[in-house]
Design a protein around this motif. Sequence first.
Motif, PDB file in Angstrom:
ATOM      1  N   LYS A  26      -1.567  -4.793 -10.549  1.00  0.00           N
ATOM      2  CA  LYS A  26      -2.132  -3.459 -10.773  1.00  0.00           C
ATOM      3  C   LYS A  26      -2.943  -2.930  -9.592  1.00  0.00           C
ATOM      4  N   CYS A  27      -3.589  -3.854  -8.866  1.00  0.00           N
ATOM      5  CA  CYS A  27      -4.457  -3.412  -7.764  1.00  0.00           C
ATOM      6  C   CYS A  27      -3.685  -3.216  -6.456  1.00  0.00           C
ATOM      7  N   LEU A  28      -2.393  -3.517  -6.435  1.00  0.00           N
ATOM      8  CA  LEU A  28      -1.628  -3.375  -5.188  1.00  0.00           C
ATOM      9  C   LEU A  28      -1.320  -1.913  -4.881  1.00  0.00           C
ATOM     10  N   LYS A  29      -1.099  -1.662  -3.571  1.00  0.00           N
ATOM     11  CA  LYS A  29      -0.686  -0.307  -3.166  1.00  0.00           C
ATOM     12  C   LYS A  29       0.792  -0.130  -3.513  1.00  0.00           C
ATOM     13  N   MET A  30       1.206   1.131  -3.579  1.00  0.00           N
ATOM     14  CA  MET A  30       2.589   1.455  -3.920  1.00  0.00           C
ATOM     15  C   MET A  30       3.592   0.729  -3.001  1.00  0.00           C
ATOM     16  N   GLU A  31       3.272   0.723  -1.687  1.00  0.00           N
ATOM     17  CA  GLU A  31       4.204   0.097  -0.734  1.00  0.00           C
ATOM     18  C   GLU A  31       4.313  -1.400  -1.009  1.00  0.00           C
ATOM     19  N   GLU A  32       3.203  -1.993  -1.427  1.00  0.00           N
ATOM     20  CA  GLU A  32       3.230  -3.432  -1.705  1.00  0.00           C
ATOM     21  C   GLU A  32       4.071  -3.720  -2.956  1.00  0.00           C
ATOM     22  N   LEU A  33       3.981  -2.827  -3.929  1.00  0.00           N
ATOM     23  CA  LEU A  33       4.801  -2.994  -5.138  1.00  0.00           C
ATOM     24  C   LEU A  33       6.280  -2.817  -4.782  1.00  0.00           C
ATOM     25  N   GLN A  34       6.539  -1.835  -3.907  1.00  0.00           N
ATOM     26  CA  GLN A  34       7.931  -1.588  -3.518  1.00  0.00           C
ATOM     27  C   GLN A  34       8.522  -2.796  -2.787  1.00  0.00           C
TER      28      GLN A  34
END
Length: 249
Positions: A211-219
């Motif tokens: 949940k705390c990750l940035k969008m790019e990290e999730l991608q």
Amino acid sequence: MIPKSHPRYESLMTRELIIEGVKKGITSTQGLIAQGRGEAFDYLIGEKSKESALHAEKVAAAKLLLAKKPVISVNGNAAALVPRELIRLSELANAPLEVNLFHRTEERVDKIIRHLRTLGARNIFTKSDALIPGLEHERAKVNSEGIFSADVVLVPLEDGDRCKALVDMGKTVIAIDLNPLSRTAQCATVTIVDNITRAVPHISIFAEELKCLKMEELQEIIRDYDNKNTISLAIDEIKNNLECLSNIS
Ligand code: ATP
Ligand code: MG
């Protein structure tokens, strides 16, 4: 009473939950057969979440967090086995619940909605005012604001036809299905070959972690995901498990 020491305690307790579900009128009698089929596959995978499943569960969590309109579909077996766990995931991923039944009756839909609400669910789509194209009327009914317009749908124990119809609508479909050979497993975007009782809590744990990750990290987590590979790993895991067992005897 099933004693806790029974070697198949978890599996038998799960069976009891489904039977309770049928008695309460939230699970269909066909749900008993689906559970039996699931149990057989769970036996083959060793009744534990395997590596491939854990990876798919993490990818599922990332996809739900990245989604613009995620929805969690709930059927009669899911409502009997993991209602609280689905509500928790729904809150964590900001993904409303929608009751979607293969053997649909309005009475059973209402009972499941009441069951979920009693357990604290706040975000449930209740109207069925749209149809999934390509399916006959009763099985196609969905909510226009929910599954119909969702970009990511989590479908625990879905039927193969409906899974395909949702994929054909361009949706990302995350399926939980213990049978890696079922049509659902074969056509979903992300296939989690695990028991729903283990899979849903795992997705929530991953969602909390990610949940705390940035969008790019999730991608980054979902970028190289290959579902064909996940399914073939799941089949290998069954094979390896059986080989171990046949070496013992
Ligand atoms: P398909 O239509 O996708 O080919 P199917 O007709 O083989 O599937 P259904 O009876 O439509 O199967 O749905 C039951 C599916 O759900 C089975 O594949 C079964 O393995 C799976 N299943 C049943 N119980 C569980 C469970 N507790 N956790 C995960 N999967 C389960
Ligand atoms: Mg089927």
